[in-house]
Design a protein around this motif. Structure first.
Motif, mmCIF file in Angstrom:
data_model
loop_
_atom_site.group_PDB
_atom_site.id
_atom_site.type_symbol
_atom_site.label_atom_id
_atom_site.label_comp_id
_atom_site.label_asym_id
_atom_site.label_seq_id
_atom_site.Cartn_x
_atom_site.Cartn_y
_atom_site.Cartn_z
ATOM 1 N N GLU A 1 12.376 5.668 106.968
ATOM 2 C CA GLU A 1 11.095 6.212 107.422
ATOM 3 C C GLU A 1 11.284 6.889 108.771
ATOM 4 O OE1 GLU A 1 8.380 6.119 110.447
ATOM 5 O OE2 GLU A 1 9.342 4.162 110.136
ATOM 6 N N SER A 2 10.806 8.142 108.876
ATOM 7 C CA SER A 2 10.911 8.905 110.129
ATOM 8 C C SER A 2 9.598 9.633 110.389
ATOM 9 C CB SER A 2 12.078 9.894 110.058
ATOM 10 O OG SER A 2 13.303 9.241 109.825
ATOM 11 N N LEU A 3 8.515 8.868 110.405
ATOM 12 C CA LEU A 3 7.183 9.414 110.623
ATOM 13 C C LEU A 3 6.835 9.374 112.113
ATOM 14 C CD1 LEU A 3 5.409 7.658 107.617
ATOM 15 C CD2 LEU A 3 6.115 10.064 107.764
ATOM 16 N N PRO A 4 5.720 10.013 112.514
ATOM 17 C CA PRO A 4 5.304 9.968 113.928
ATOM 18 C C PRO A 4 5.116 8.530 114.410
ATOM 19 C CG PRO A 4 4.099 11.672 112.757
ATOM 20 C CD PRO A 4 4.877 10.915 111.714
ATOM 21 N N GLU A 5 5.212 8.322 115.724
ATOM 22 C CA GLU A 5 5.157 6.989 116.322
ATOM 23 C C GLU A 5 3.724 6.469 116.370
ATOM 24 O OE1 GLU A 5 8.472 5.203 118.141
ATOM 25 O OE2 GLU A 5 8.203 5.813 116.068
ATOM 26 N N ARG A 6 3.185 6.192 115.180
ATOM 27 C CA ARG A 6 1.857 5.582 115.034
ATOM 28 C C ARG A 6 2.027 4.310 114.219
ATOM 29 N NH1 ARG A 6 -1.637 9.611 112.062
ATOM 30 N NH2 ARG A 6 -2.709 7.633 111.597
ATOM 31 N N LEU A 7 1.765 3.181 114.837
ATOM 32 C CA LEU A 7 2.012 1.898 114.195
ATOM 33 C C LEU A 7 1.162 1.733 112.941
ATOM 34 C CD1 LEU A 7 3.711 -0.628 114.500
ATOM 35 C CD2 LEU A 7 1.916 -1.614 115.936
ATOM 36 N N ASP A 8 -0.087 2.168 112.978
ATOM 37 C CA ASP A 8 -0.947 2.021 111.804
ATOM 38 C C ASP A 8 -0.424 2.836 110.631
ATOM 39 O OD1 ASP A 8 -1.494 4.412 113.148
ATOM 40 O OD2 ASP A 8 -3.586 4.466 112.476
ATOM 41 N N THR B 1 11.988 4.495 114.288
ATOM 42 C CA THR B 1 11.181 4.349 115.496
ATOM 43 C C THR B 1 12.037 4.205 116.744
ATOM 44 O OG1 THR B 1 9.505 3.005 116.593
ATOM 45 C CG2 THR B 1 11.014 1.847 115.139
ATOM 46 N N SER B 2 11.624 4.875 117.798
ATOM 47 C CA SER B 2 12.355 4.789 119.059
ATOM 48 C C SER B 2 11.792 3.717 119.980
ATOM 49 C CB SER B 2 12.316 6.143 119.785
ATOM 50 O OG SER B 2 10.979 6.529 120.042
ATOM 51 N N GLY B 3 10.646 3.094 119.570
ATOM 52 C CA GLY B 3 10.038 2.145 120.488
ATOM 53 C C GLY B 3 9.539 0.848 119.892
ATOM 54 N N PHE B 4 9.048 0.874 118.647
ATOM 55 C CA PHE B 4 8.418 -0.321 118.079
ATOM 56 C C PHE B 4 9.447 -1.377 117.688
ATOM 57 C CE2 PHE B 4 5.020 2.832 116.695
ATOM 58 C CZ PHE B 4 4.177 2.491 117.734
ATOM 59 N N ARG B 5 9.022 -2.648 117.760
ATOM 60 C CA ARG B 5 9.843 -3.759 117.303
ATOM 61 C C ARG B 5 9.650 -3.954 115.798
ATOM 62 N NH1 ARG B 5 9.381 -8.446 121.941
ATOM 63 N NH2 ARG B 5 9.090 -7.075 123.755
ATOM 64 N N PRO B 6 10.656 -4.499 115.112
ATOM 65 C CA PRO B 6 10.486 -4.717 113.677
ATOM 66 C C PRO B 6 9.387 -5.704 113.347
ATOM 67 C CG PRO B 6 12.539 -5.708 114.465
ATOM 68 C CD PRO B 6 12.010 -4.840 115.568
ATOM 69 N N ILE C 1 12.334 -4.906 106.229
ATOM 70 C CA ILE C 1 12.059 -3.788 107.138
ATOM 71 C C ILE C 1 12.811 -4.002 108.449
ATOM 72 C CG2 ILE C 1 10.264 -2.573 108.418
ATOM 73 C CD1 ILE C 1 8.284 -3.516 106.240
ATOM 74 N N VAL C 2 13.681 -3.053 108.803
ATOM 75 C CA VAL C 2 14.447 -3.136 110.040
ATOM 76 C C VAL C 2 14.314 -1.826 110.807
ATOM 77 C CG1 VAL C 2 16.137 -4.708 108.991
ATOM 78 C CG2 VAL C 2 16.600 -2.242 109.022
ATOM 79 N N VAL C 3 14.520 -1.904 112.103
ATOM 80 C CA VAL C 3 14.656 -0.690 112.906
ATOM 81 C C VAL C 3 16.065 -0.144 112.700
ATOM 82 C CG1 VAL C 3 14.825 0.231 115.255
ATOM 83 C CG2 VAL C 3 12.958 -1.329 114.646
ATOM 84 N N GLU D 1 14.794 -8.622 119.697
ATOM 85 C CA GLU D 1 13.838 -7.529 119.739
ATOM 86 C C GLU D 1 13.455 -7.197 121.180
ATOM 87 O OE1 GLU D 1 10.376 -8.144 117.462
ATOM 88 O OE2 GLU D 1 11.417 -8.528 115.576
ATOM 89 N N ILE D 2 13.273 -5.903 121.431
ATOM 90 C CA ILE D 2 12.800 -5.446 122.729
ATOM 91 C C ILE D 2 12.216 -4.053 122.535
ATOM 92 C CG2 ILE D 2 15.051 -4.486 123.363
ATOM 93 C CD1 ILE D 2 14.453 -5.233 126.266
ATOM 94 N N ASP D 3 11.137 -3.765 123.219
ATOM 95 C CA ASP D 3 10.540 -2.438 123.110
ATOM 96 C C ASP D 3 11.549 -1.372 123.519
ATOM 97 O OD1 ASP D 3 8.112 -3.570 122.369
ATOM 98 O OD2 ASP D 3 7.355 -3.643 124.420
ATOM 99 N N ALA D 4 11.615 -0.292 122.738
ATOM 100 C CA ALA D 4 12.454 0.878 123.032
ATOM 101 C C ALA D 4 13.948 0.601 122.923
ATOM 102 C CB ALA D 4 12.126 1.476 124.396
ATOM 103 N N HIS D 5 14.320 -0.611 122.460
ATOM 104 C CA HIS D 5 15.707 -0.919 122.132
ATOM 105 C C HIS D 5 16.616 -0.799 123.371
ATOM 106 C CE1 HIS D 5 13.397 -0.254 118.612
ATOM 107 N NE2 HIS D 5 13.636 1.049 118.515
#
Length: 497
Positions: free
Chosen positions: A84-91, A114-119, A132-134, A180-184
């Motif tokens: 998945e490579s959609l825009p950074e919208r969690l919903d 995702t470049s920021g969300f945690r799994p 589901i993994v980052v 896990e950490i925001d933005a890896h």
């Protein structure tokens, strides 16, 4: 049967994923309802075909099949890997993951770019959270190998090992985060540099071109091959990292950095940065900059290959894994010329005319000679024993152009093996088109005396076996030709008859 990847979202990142999977032999189903998705992905694939195959010194697998789909279920059903490579919208991501899990195989890996969300955030409410993994890549995905993998606890060791294997199969370097950490990892480091750069422009200290120069002429070159900590280890001198931290550690408390403060992106600052960027790079189109970037990255990565260091070591491992064809003379049929080369033309092998430059033909043919010598037993142990072959004479004929990305094969015919001499004839092909030929006279030498000497018994036996089989082959056109002299027409007719 080819492995299948489903790509959800065909933007810059999704298109790059599609290109990497395709060129590594996977079939790719792409889901994107945007009106220009096909054009964007095909543009990305065109760039990748020119650049990516040249990273390796062996031929990539046959390219997979690409299909475009308007229905998500149709794209993901039966896929081995779903990215998945959609825009950074969690919903949006959660809604799509629910639809994917309703139809996909339970064994499939679902990766998010995702470049920021945690799994754990992505998988909240999911039917199978551990699926589901980052899997966060870096642009261009088809050239840069790093993929940050962040997995929730439910993923399990078996699936983690599958992820590791799948990523390496497509030439990537999976970096598994410990937690896990925001933005890896990488984006947090990039954010710190980006923040400081914005302050430098905002405060009028430097413009965009000067900041880029500070990176590309300085520490950016160091980071490309040694990273941060290894670079500073050297800066500490013979005492290493302890000395560096002792000497420079106190400076970390000085007010050099803006730390987490961010300049306000006012209309004035945005216009300043945009106009400076236009002045710096506006003479190039984005498409031109993509091609320049790719060519430069290929050159850097291939340079690291020669040193077997950093990302270059990963590429060398890929060469060994993907090497095709018989591994020994015993496994080969000797009824025709021996296959001794299969590769694509790298971007940095082309000249101002847009085709492979002269000395790269010699390199490709030299690699084919090395392959031939390994087949007859001239390997590392043989060299360590003090014996080898030297090339005494070479004649190359350039018969056609070979452009960047062209898939080349080389075959080799043994024309003569007598005493200390061996004469080989290489032919370079692009599909059925003869691109070039090379004739080499090899002399066996004693490495200690540097004088001609008889080969070892095993090597002599292999040469005799090939010579006997190849004696029945027609003499290839161009063999024995001098520079500027065309082959005799009668001799050619006799050879072909």
């Amino acid at each position: 049967m080819a492995k299948r990847a489903a790509i959800v979202g065909g933007g810059v990142i999704g298109g790059g994923w599609a290109a990497r999977f395709l060129l590594m032999g996977w079939d790719v189903r792409l889901y994107d309802t945007g009106p220009d998705a096909r054009r964007r992905v095909e543009h990305m694939l065109e760039n990748a075909r020119a650049a990516m195959p040249g990273l390796w010194d062996v031929a990539l697998p046959e390219e997979g099949r690409l299909s475009f789909h308007d229905e998500l279920a149709e794209a993901v059903k039966g896929a081995d890997w779903i990215q998945e490579s959609l825009p950074e919208r969690l919903d949006l991501k959660r809604e799509v993951f629910a639809r994917i899990q309703a139809v996909c195989d339970e064994s499939a890996v679902i990766g998010s770019s995702t470049s920021g969300f945690r799994p754990s955030d992505l998988a909240e409410g999911a039917a199978r959270p551990g699926q589901i993994v980052v899997a966060h890549p870096f642009n261009p995905v088809y050239l840069l190998p790093l993929v940050e993998i962040v997995a929730p606890p439910e993923t399990g060791e078996a699936r983690l090992e599958l992820i590791r294997r799948r990523m390496r199969e497509i030439g990537c370097q999976p970096l598994f985060l410990r937690r896990e950490i925001d933005a890896h990892i990488a984006d947090r480091l990039l954010e710190a540099v980006w923040r400081e750069a914005l302050w430098l422009v905002s405060d009028g200290v430097a413009d965009t071109a000067e900041i880029d120069d500070a990176i590309r002429y300085g520490f950016g070159l160091r980071w490309a091959q040694m990273g941060l900590f290894e670079t500073y280890r050297i800066a500490g001198g013979e005492a290493g990292m302890r000395q560096f931290l002792t000497q420079f550690g106190p400076a970390l408390k000085w007010p050099w950095s803006k730390l987490t403060d961010v300049p306000e992106l006012t209309d004035e600052l945005v216009e300043t940065i945009a106009s400076q960027s236009d002045a710096q790079s506006g003479r190039h189109s984005i498409a031109d900059l993509e091609r320049i970037r790719d060519a430069n990255l290929v050159a850097i990565l291939r340079g690291l290959k020669t040193r077997d260091w950093g990302a270059g070591r990963l590429l060398n491992a890929g060469d060994r894994r993907m090497a095709q064809g018989p591994k020994s003379l015993e496994a080969m049929a000797l009824t025709g010329p021996l296959p001794t080369g299969a590769r694509a033309v790298p971007l940095d092998w082309t000249d101002y005319n847009g085709h492979m430059t002269e000395h790269r033909y010699l390199q490709a043919f030299g690699d084919a000679t090395d392959r031939f010598l390994r087949l007859i037993g001239v390997d590392e142990d043989y060299l360590a024993g003090g014996q080898s072959f030297f090339t005494a004479e070479t004649h190359i004929r350039h018969l056609g152009e070979a452009r960047a990305g062209a898939r080349l094969t080389i075959d080799t015919q043994l024309l003569m093996a007598e005493g200390r001499k061996a004469q080989v004839f290489h032919r370079m092909w692009e599909d059925a088109r003869l691109v070039a030929t090379a004739e080499h006279m090899l002399v066996h030498v004693d490495l200690e005396s540097r004088r001609a000497a008889a080969p070892g018994a095993k090597v002599q036996d292999c040469l005799a076996k090939i010579a006997k089989a190849h004696a029945h082959l027609p003499r290839p056109e161009g063999a024995g030709a001098a520079v500027g002299r065309k082959p005799d027409r009668g001799a050619k007719d006799k050879a072909e008859g």
